[in-house]
Design an enzyme around this catalytic site. Structure first.
Site, short mmCIF file in Angstrom:
data_model
loop_
_atom_site.label_atom_id
_atom_site.label_comp_id
_atom_site.label_asym_id
_atom_site.label_seq_id
_atom_site.Cartn_x
_atom_site.Cartn_y
_atom_site.Cartn_z
N ASP A 1 19.31 -72.29 -10.23
CA ASP A 1 19.21 -72.73 -11.61
C ASP A 1 18.11 -71.94 -12.33
O ASP A 1 17.06 -71.64 -11.75
CB ASP A 1 18.88 -74.23 -11.63
CG ASP A 1 18.74 -74.78 -13.02
OD1 ASP A 1 19.75 -74.85 -13.74
OD2 ASP A 1 17.60 -75.13 -13.40
N GLU B 1 22.11 -68.48 -12.22
CA GLU B 1 22.34 -68.79 -13.63
C GLU B 1 21.49 -67.85 -14.48
O GLU B 1 20.26 -67.99 -14.54
CB GLU B 1 21.98 -70.24 -13.94
CG GLU B 1 22.28 -70.61 -15.38
CD GLU B 1 21.53 -71.83 -15.87
OE1 GLU B 1 21.99 -72.46 -16.83
OE2 GLU B 1 20.45 -72.14 -15.30
#
Length: 508
Positions: free
Chosen positions: A234, A260
């Site tokens: 993330d 990400e």
């Protein structure tokens, strides 16, 4: 680059309302009062099913599904449907609160959250592996919580904004601080700010230091010890690529590493900089689908990804995720074009596709339905899930059970790897193409039914139209379509719909 080779299927804090929105500097609402912690001791029972094959295939993000719910869904739906892996929500201990974004504010690396216990997580991994489905865990390693006041996390860990006992301490140099007015990122054209300032008040870890890297590496190693097939990193954009590389370096060689990195026009941090660590989520794909289904030249669906995006082997693609369904940037299950967007993704040849399944909400901060102690309730799918099903607020959307999605999963399994041929885009709103000699699909993005004949590469015979659900010589969930002696099929394609046939779905 790390790839899956032989894995068995196997701030306010409220600013995490949209992690993507934080990346564009948007303001965040005030947080709601926190809930109290709770736990559950129920576990799913493993049931052996045939191995569906090696990862990655097609995956699905089951957003905020409990570990017990995912375990059951692997056995009952995902394994049989040919889904290769599930992306879970973050499993680590987090702050208290009812909102969805509490899961993205860690306070420790205990595998203990409102989605279940460590034991339930391990049981889920084992159960899904037996069903031929791998588990990919969303790993929050860029930051800790963004709470100004001291508190206690879900599993009982005490914390302060920059003090996480036994894990990270500001006194030890474990956090970044930058000289913007509030310490947050102010300019996304400044790489130093993007990777060294705070993301909406979230305590930004100094991932360039050995102690922080070691602690994060230990957390990922713990997840792999529980059997996960890989991790989604993330907010990777907010760490230098070399920091991510150091954090994942000790993972097994066949562990999936997905990152990400939100693409922004003219920004110095780009997805291409991270491909040496593993695949990267290509946000441009879902953005372009919006225009494609709204009026751009339809034939571009066949070359989507070839312009200004990552190479296909480096890209993870999706129609929507938990962030973008809350900002209106991409299509969601509430849009008429949503089903066709997923159909095009599954029929196309670009990237590693990820389906999505979450819950209905009318407040973008809203978390899933929880009990009085704050524990998320197990997901429950409607009796007849589909794009036309009317759902109450808080209900689970369960796209993986839509007959058309399951039919397209079968179509992709049969045709995957074959080239795009027999293209017909003679009508503005209708696109027909085949994948080698293995399957043909006709997609109608228009608002009216279209009758016609289209070329296929299939032998003459009767075939199951998997738009109505999976089909085989043993039966067909939907209608059947005849391929004539000249190789054409004649049918009516419904408005905002499609027909799809494949070589293994011949019924006569």
């Amino acid at each position: 680059m790390r790839t899956a080779r032989t894995i068995r299927h196997a701030a306010t804090a409220a600013a995490l309302t949209l992690l993507f929105a934080a990346c564009s500097g948007s303001d965040a609402p005030d947080p709601a009062p926190p809930a109290t912690s709770g736990s559950s001791s129920s576990t799913a029972t493993p049931q052996a099913l045939p191995d569906a094959g090696p990862l990655p295939g097609v995956g699905i993000q089951l957003f905020q599904w409990t570990w017990d719910s995912i375990a059951r869904e692997c056995t009952d739906t995902l394994g049989p449907a040919g889904v290769s892996w599930v992306l879970t929500s973050p499993p680590q201990e987090h702050i208290l609160g009812a909102q969805w974004w509490t899961a993205y504010q860690p306070v420790s690396h205990k595998v203990e959250s409102r989605l279940g216990t460590r034991e339930q997580f391990a049981a889920m991994v084992s159960t899904c592996d037996a069903a031929g489905v791998g588990i990919v865990a969303d790993a929050v390693v860029n930051h800790m919580a963004g709470q100004e006041d001291p508190g206690t996390g879900w599993a009982g860990s005490s914390y302060e904004h920059y003090e996480y006992p036994g894990l990270f301490s500001d006194a030890d140099g474990d956090f970044h601080h930058c000289d913007t007015p509030d310490g947050d990122i102010q300019d996304y054209k400044d790489q130093a700010q993007v990777q060294g300032c705070e993301l909406v008040n979230l305590a930004d870890l100094a991932t360039g230091t050995e102690h922080v890297r070691s602690a994060l590496t230990a957390y990922l190693a713990d997840l792999t010890s529980l059997g996960v097939a890989g991790v989604r990193i993330d907010a990777a954009k907010h760490m230098p690529p070399e920091d991510v590389a150091a954090i994942v370096a000790d993972l097994p060689d066949d562990a999936l590493v997905w990152q990400e990195v939100i693409r922004g026009g003219g920004e110095p941090v780009t997805p291409e900089q991270y491909v040496g660590n593993g695949q990267v989520f290509e946000f441009g794909y879902g953005r372009e689908l919006v225009g494609l289904l709204g009026g751009s030249t339809f034939r571009q669906a066949l070359t989507l990804g070839e312009r200004g995006m990552l190479p296909t082997d480096d890209a993870v693609v999706f129609v929507v995720n938990h962030d973008t369904e809350r900002n209106g940037e991409m299509l969601t299950s509430r849009d008429d074009e949503y089903l066709l967007a997923n159909v095009l993704m599954l029929a196309g040849a670009y990237g590693t596709p990820v389906l999505y399944s979450g819950y209905v909400f009318n407040d973008r901060d809203a978390g899933p339905v929880q009990d009085g102690a704050g524990k998320v309730l197990d997901a429950s799918c409607p009796d007849a899930p589909g794009p036309a099903t009317s759902l109450e607020n808080g209900a689970w959307t369960c796209e993986q059970r839509w007959p058309a999605i399951q039919g397209m999963l079968e179509w992709r399994r049969v045709t995957d790897g074959a080239g795009l041929v027999a293209v017909d885009d003679s009508a503005d709103d209708v696109l027909a193409f085949s994948r080698g000699e293995l399957g043909t699909i006709v997609v109608n993005r228009g608002g009216e039914d279209v009758a016609g004949s289209w070329p296929t590469t299939l032998p003459p015979g009767e075939y199951c139209d998997v738009a109505g659900g999976p089909g085989s010589p043993r039966g067909c969930a939907g209608a059947t379509i005849e391929v004539a002696a000249d190789g054409t099929l004649s049918t009516t394609v419904p408005a905002d719909g499609f027909v799809a046939v494949h070589a293994e779905g011949r019924t006569s």
